[in-house]
Design a protein around this motif. Structure first.
Motif, PDB file in Angstrom:
ATOM      1  N   PHE A   1      22.730  16.305  -7.713  1.00 34.13           N
ATOM      2  CA  PHE A   1      21.565  17.130  -8.083  1.00 34.13           C
ATOM      3  C   PHE A   1      20.945  16.501  -9.331  1.00 34.13           C
ATOM      4  O   PHE A   1      21.633  16.366 -10.355  1.00 34.13           O
ATOM      5  CB  PHE A   1      22.094  18.534  -8.377  1.00 34.13           C
TER       6      PHE A   1
ATOM      7  N   ILE B   1      17.992  16.688 -12.035  1.00 38.39           N
ATOM      8  CA  ILE B   1      16.807  17.250 -12.699  1.00 38.39           C
ATOM      9  C   ILE B   1      16.589  16.619 -14.075  1.00 38.39           C
ATOM     10  O   ILE B   1      15.457  16.455 -14.504  1.00 38.39           O
ATOM     11  CB  ILE B   1      16.889  18.799 -12.837  1.00 38.39           C
ATOM     12  N   THR B   2      17.679  16.249 -14.764  1.00 39.58           N
ATOM     13  CA  THR B   2      17.555  15.826 -16.166  1.00 39.58           C
ATOM     14  C   THR B   2      16.880  14.460 -16.285  1.00 39.58           C
ATOM     15  O   THR B   2      17.165  13.541 -15.510  1.00 39.58           O
ATOM     16  CB  THR B   2      18.957  15.786 -16.818  1.00 39.58           C
TER      17      THR B   2
ATOM     18  N   GLY C   1      16.098  17.822 -21.024  1.00 37.40           N
ATOM     19  CA  GLY C   1      17.257  18.513 -20.452  1.00 37.40           C
ATOM     20  C   GLY C   1      16.878  19.979 -20.336  1.00 37.40           C
ATOM     21  O   GLY C   1      16.679  20.520 -19.248  1.00 37.40           O
ATOM     22  N   SER C   2      16.678  20.613 -21.510  1.00 40.00           N
ATOM     23  CA  SER C   2      16.309  22.039 -21.524  1.00 40.00           C
ATOM     24  C   SER C   2      14.938  22.267 -20.885  1.00 40.00           C
ATOM     25  O   SER C   2      14.726  23.281 -20.217  1.00 40.00           O
ATOM     26  CB  SER C   2      16.282  22.561 -22.962  1.00 40.00           C
TER      27      SER C   2
ATOM     28  N   GLU D   1      14.851  23.212 -17.473  1.00 36.62           N
ATOM     29  CA  GLU D   1      15.727  24.342 -17.131  1.00 36.62           C
ATOM     30  C   GLU D   1      15.168  25.688 -17.550  1.00 36.62           C
ATOM     31  O   GLU D   1      15.720  26.720 -17.199  1.00 36.62           O
ATOM     32  CB  GLU D   1      17.110  24.135 -17.782  1.00 36.62           C
TER      33      GLU D   1
ATOM     34  N   PHE E   1      22.313  11.426 -16.794  1.00 40.38           N
ATOM     35  CA  PHE E   1      23.464  12.359 -16.832  1.00 40.38           C
ATOM     36  C   PHE E   1      23.706  13.043 -15.488  1.00 40.38           C
ATOM     37  O   PHE E   1      24.047  14.230 -15.448  1.00 40.38           O
ATOM     38  CB  PHE E   1      23.252  13.439 -17.914  1.00 40.38           C
ATOM     39  N   ILE E   2      23.519  12.319 -14.395  1.00 39.59           N
ATOM     40  CA  ILE E   2      23.662  12.961 -13.084  1.00 39.59           C
ATOM     41  C   ILE E   2      25.128  12.879 -12.634  1.00 39.59           C
ATOM     42  O   ILE E   2      25.636  11.803 -12.321  1.00 39.59           O
ATOM     43  CB  ILE E   2      22.710  12.316 -12.046  1.00 39.59           C
ATOM     44  N   SER E   3      25.776  14.036 -12.584  1.00 41.54           N
ATOM     45  CA  SER E   3      27.198  14.066 -12.218  1.00 41.54           C
ATOM     46  C   SER E   3      27.378  13.595 -10.783  1.00 41.54           C
ATOM     47  O   SER E   3      26.710  14.101  -9.878  1.00 41.54           O
ATOM     48  CB  SER E   3      27.764  15.487 -12.340  1.00 41.54           C
TER      49      SER E   3
ATOM     50  N   PHE F   1      26.301  21.363 -20.316  1.00 39.14           N
ATOM     51  CA  PHE F   1      25.589  21.192 -19.038  1.00 39.14           C
ATOM     52  C   PHE F   1      25.257  22.521 -18.357  1.00 39.14           C
ATOM     53  O   PHE F   1      25.712  23.572 -18.785  1.00 39.14           O
ATOM     54  CB  PHE F   1      26.277  20.191 -18.104  1.00 39.14           C
TER      55      PHE F   1
ATOM     56  N   THR G   1      22.145  24.169 -21.950  1.00 37.62           N
ATOM     57  CA  THR G   1      22.983  24.381 -23.146  1.00 37.62           C
ATOM     58  C   THR G   1      23.185  25.890 -23.314  1.00 37.62           C
ATOM     59  O   THR G   1      22.445  26.697 -22.749  1.00 37.62           O
ATOM     60  CB  THR G   1      22.289  23.837 -24.411  1.00 37.62           C
TER      61      THR G   1
ATOM     62  N   GLN H   1      22.487  27.632 -25.787  1.00 38.59           N
ATOM     63  CA  GLN H   1      21.280  28.251 -26.381  1.00 38.59           C
ATOM     64  C   GLN H   1      20.292  28.612 -25.269  1.00 38.59           C
ATOM     65  O   GLN H   1      19.730  29.714 -25.249  1.00 38.59           O
ATOM     66  CB  GLN H   1      20.600  27.259 -27.349  1.00 38.59           C
TER      67      GLN H   1
ATOM     68  N   LEU I   1      18.777  32.268 -24.009  1.00 41.57           N
ATOM     69  CA  LEU I   1      17.353  32.581 -23.810  1.00 41.57           C
ATOM     70  C   LEU I   1      17.104  33.077 -22.383  1.00 41.57           C
ATOM     71  O   LEU I   1      16.232  33.932 -22.165  1.00 41.57           O
ATOM     72  CB  LEU I   1      16.491  31.337 -24.093  1.00 41.57           C
TER      73      LEU I   1
HETATM   74  C1  LIG Z   1      28.744  15.915 -18.462  1.00 40.56           C
HETATM   75  C2  LIG Z   1      27.353  16.255 -18.092  1.00 40.56           C
HETATM   76  C3  LIG Z   1      27.030  16.419 -16.760  1.00 40.56           C
HETATM   77  C4  LIG Z   1      25.704  16.701 -16.392  1.00 40.56           C
HETATM   78  N1  LIG Z   1      25.395  16.787 -15.066  1.00 40.56           N
HETATM   79  C5  LIG Z   1      24.083  16.897 -14.709  1.00 40.56           C
HETATM   80  C6  LIG Z   1      23.708  16.850 -13.330  1.00 40.56           C
HETATM   81  O1  LIG Z   1      24.538  16.745 -12.443  1.00 40.56           O
HETATM   82  N2  LIG Z   1      22.382  16.914 -13.014  1.00 40.56           N
HETATM   83  C7  LIG Z   1      21.432  17.019 -13.976  1.00 40.56           C
HETATM   84  O2  LIG Z   1      20.257  17.045 -13.641  1.00 40.56           O
HETATM   85  N3  LIG Z   1      21.753  17.091 -15.299  1.00 40.56           N
HETATM   86  C8  LIG Z   1      23.067  17.026 -15.678  1.00 40.56           C
HETATM   87  N4  LIG Z   1      23.417  17.069 -17.007  1.00 40.56           N
HETATM   88  C9  LIG Z   1      22.380  17.261 -18.000  1.00 40.56           C
HETATM   89  C10 LIG Z   1      22.489  18.594 -18.706  1.00 40.56           C
HETATM   90  O3  LIG Z   1      22.153  19.666 -17.864  1.00 40.56           O
HETATM   91  C11 LIG Z   1      21.631  18.496 -19.970  1.00 40.56           C
HETATM   92  O4  LIG Z   1      22.266  17.527 -20.768  1.00 40.56           O
HETATM   93  C12 LIG Z   1      21.576  19.748 -20.755  1.00 40.56           C
HETATM   94  O5  LIG Z   1      20.719  20.640 -20.131  1.00 40.56           O
HETATM   95  C13 LIG Z   1      21.120  19.502 -22.182  1.00 40.56           C
HETATM   96  O6  LIG Z   1      19.936  18.770 -22.170  1.00 40.56           O
HETATM   97  P1  LIG Z   1      19.478  17.876 -23.438  1.00 40.56           P
HETATM   98  O7  LIG Z   1      20.610  17.107 -23.950  1.00 40.56           O
HETATM   99  O8  LIG Z   1      18.298  17.092 -23.011  1.00 40.56           O
HETATM  100  O9  LIG Z   1      19.117  18.942 -24.490  1.00 40.56           O
HETATM  101  P2  LIG Z   1      17.724  19.138 -25.229  1.00 40.56           P
HETATM  102  O10 LIG Z   1      16.799  19.883 -24.360  1.00 40.56           O
HETATM  103  O11 LIG Z   1      17.271  17.845 -25.794  1.00 40.56           O
HETATM  104  O12 LIG Z   1      18.190  20.085 -26.387  1.00 40.56           O
HETATM  105  C14 LIG Z   1      18.666  19.627 -27.674  1.00 40.56           C
HETATM  106  C15 LIG Z   1      19.070  20.840 -28.491  1.00 40.56           C
HETATM  107  O13 LIG Z   1      17.951  21.708 -28.640  1.00 40.56           O
HETATM  108  C16 LIG Z   1      18.275  23.017 -28.166  1.00 40.56           C
HETATM  109  N5  LIG Z   1      17.104  23.635 -27.579  1.00 40.56           N
HETATM  110  C17 LIG Z   1      16.263  23.101 -26.657  1.00 40.56           C
HETATM  111  N6  LIG Z   1      15.264  23.960 -26.389  1.00 40.56           N
HETATM  112  C18 LIG Z   1      15.482  25.057 -27.116  1.00 40.56           C
HETATM  113  C19 LIG Z   1      14.811  26.319 -27.300  1.00 40.56           C
HETATM  114  N7  LIG Z   1      13.705  26.596 -26.644  1.00 40.56           N
HETATM  115  N8  LIG Z   1      15.320  27.209 -28.184  1.00 40.56           N
HETATM  116  C20 LIG Z   1      16.472  26.950 -28.857  1.00 40.56           C
HETATM  117  N9  LIG Z   1      17.146  25.785 -28.743  1.00 40.56           N
HETATM  118  C21 LIG Z   1      16.669  24.864 -27.883  1.00 40.56           C
HETATM  119  C22 LIG Z   1      19.375  22.788 -27.143  1.00 40.56           C
HETATM  120  O14 LIG Z   1      20.149  23.943 -26.944  1.00 40.56           O
HETATM  121  C23 LIG Z   1      20.163  21.670 -27.804  1.00 40.56           C
HETATM  122  O15 LIG Z   1      21.004  22.218 -28.775  1.00 40.56           O
HETATM  123  C24 LIG Z   1      24.729  16.837 -17.399  1.00 40.56           C
HETATM  124  C25 LIG Z   1      25.062  16.700 -18.740  1.00 40.56           C
HETATM  125  C26 LIG Z   1      26.365  16.423 -19.100  1.00 40.56           C
HETATM  126  C27 LIG Z   1      26.699  16.283 -20.560  1.00 40.56           C
END
Ligand SMILES: Cc1cc2nc3c(=O)[nH]c(=O)nc-3n(C[C@H](O)[C@H](O)[C@H](O)COP(=O)(O)OP(=O)(O)OC[C@H]3O[C@@H](n4cnc5c(N)ncnc54)[C@H](O)[C@@H]3O)c2cc1C
Length: 459
Positions: free
Chosen positions: A187, A189-190, A195-196, A199, A228-230, A430, A433, A435, A439
């Protein structure tokens, strides 16, 4: 008061046979009181399993057996081996996938004859079976658990599309998995810049999508990167979400991309702090052609499928953390029984008992939260998101307390606690987050919050 010999009691407690023990006290109650209260000092896992309907209890038992047999022995060796690139064949991991496939663990979201699920569980929520599965697998090993569960995540958009051709594709893949020739999905999306923002709606509204789909005769051409696609390194097919050319996130559309597609490449896998047996892959799409039949759901239907997938997958993530908390507590308890501080066993110190009791209670409360939410036929966003952040925070806290209890021994790889401490940290990141999941609870309550405010604004 005189302390009893160690073999009869833990310090600070009367022996089981003592007239003042709960066992003797409850034995002394009238038979008529038995329907109201009984004393059953059995294994807690068995006691929890006994509360489940018979088919779910059987399923939980079966998955635990598989996890202890196939995953647990590989947990430390796979975690400690050198990181390797996506091009090197991973025989151990493939072997586990084959075993999981034959055991029906890659195809149990659908009931027989479509998948390997028990038809009697067809009326049980998907979230419940997946939550039971992830707890058991995580308790044995986080990396191989993620390897197995990422496949279910990859399948979910296909099921949610409601399209017959994708359902047929899933059933074909399930058949292959059960034959021991796994066809695995992922899957995606990232993106490197999001990331966020992929989502939650508010962030998405301002995000300029990185992966784009250009319409061409017969389908679309996809370009960009997913990160970061698992399981993206092993997957045969990946559900990739992309925005239509010239449009924003509201145009997000899901596409099924085979790993053999021209222009598709697994650029790298990350060396990450935990769950190392599962690859976190960076995927490159360079003008990859996806025919119209490879579109998953309608054009601009990707956001709905994405959010629905996350709502379904957050409870299993909460359950992973319960599995980690349980394993960390078990290891800490074992250690407290075998380790001596001076001449006393660690378990004989009352503050160690207080610490372990808290860990047990926190794990039990987290499991109750997951099971309560997962028993609904369709999970609620606020409950799934709340369970995701709360249980993963509990898991991390319990793992930290286990580290404290083991002292120096906590840092030893062979004790497994430091691995759980690293693995569980990933669950706070994952599937959104913690946070973002907080929300999501407020987002789900927005309409009732606004109703409180009413037309006249805040009172
Ligand atoms: C081991 C692992 C497996 C994963 N597997 C998958 C997968 O299979 N498929 C896939 O698509 N993705 C996958 N991911 C991605 C994962 O879903 C994202 O890493 C995660 O959503 C965090 O995204 P980011 O690092 O870009 O955070 P960012 O969006 O860059 O956020 C950085 C910080 O800002 C905070 N933040 C962001 N927006 C807000 C807000 N509006 N208010 C308050 N705080 C906020 C966050 O909480 C975080 O602390 C995986 C990640 C990991 C580590």
């Amino acid at each position: 008061m005189r302390e009893l010999p160690e073999r009869h009691a833990v310090a600070g407690h009367v022996a089981a046979g003592d007239p003042l023990s709960p066992r003797r006290a409850f034995d002394g109650l009238s038979r008529l009181a038995r329907p109201l209260i009984r004393y059953r000092p059995e294994d807690p896992w068995e006691q929890d399993t006994a509360t489940l309907p018979a088919p779910l209890a059987r399923y939980r038992r079966r998955v635990r057996g598989f996890a202890e047999r196939e995953l647990a022995p590989l947990a430390l060796p796979l975690d400690a081996r050198p990181h390797h690139g996506p091009d090197e064949p991973d025989h151990e991991v493939r072997r586990v996938l084959r075993a999981a496939g034959r055991a029906g663990l890659l195809s149990d979201p659908l009931p027989r004859p479509l998948g390997a699920g028990d038809p009697r569980l067809a009326l049980t929520s998907l979230a419940m079976t997946q939550a039971l599965k992830t707890e058991e697998l995580a308790a044995a090993d986080g990396g191989l658990m993620l390897l197995i569960c990422a496949h279910s995540l990859g399948i979910t958009p296909l099921l949610l599309s409601g399209e017959l051709r994708h359902l047929r594709r899933v059933v074909r893949a399930y058949r292959a998995c059960e034959r021991g020739e796994p066809q695995v999905f992922a899957f995606a999306i990232t993106e490197p810049a999001a990331g966020s923002d992929v989502e939650e709606g508010h962030g998405a509204a301002g995000y300029r999508p990185g992966v784009r789909a250009r319409p061409v005769p017969g389908g679309h051409r996809l370009s960009g990167r997913k990160v970061f696609i698992s399981g993206g390194d092993l997957a045969d097919e990946i559900v990739v979400f992309a925005a239509l050319e010239g449009e924003g996130m509201a145009s997000w559309t899901a596409f099924l991309v085979p790993r053999t597609a021209s222009g598709f490449r697994v650029a790298r896998t990350e060396l990450k702090m935990g769950m190392r047996a599962s690859g976190a892959a960076e995927l490159e799409l360079a003008d990859v052609f996806v025919p119209a039949a490879g579109r998953v759901g309608p054009l601009r239907g990707g956001w709905a499928i994405n959010r629905a997938t996350l709502n379904l997958s957050r409870l299993p993530v909460a359950a992973m953390a319960v599995g980690f908390a349980r394993a960390a507590t078990d290891l800490a308890l074992d250690f407290a029984c075998r380790f001596r501080l001076g001449r006393r066993r660690l378990i004989d110190f009352q503050d160690v008992q207080l610490e372990l009791a808290d860990m047990i209670a926190e794990t039990q409360a987290a499991r109750a939260m997951v099971w309560a939410a997962a028993r609904r036929p369709q999970p609620l966003q606020r409950e799934s998101a709340a369970a995701k952040f709360h249980c993963t925070d509990v898991g991390a806290r319990v793992a930290t307390r286990a580290m404290d209890l083991l002292g120096n021994h906590a840092v030893l790889h062979r004790e497994r606690v430091e691995k759980i401490f690293r693995d569980v940290r990933l669950t706070q990141i994952f599937e959104g987050t913690n946070q973002i999941n907080r929300l999501a609870v407020i987002e789900d309550l927005q309409e009732s919050i606004l109703a409180r405010i009413g037309d006249g604004g805040p009172r």
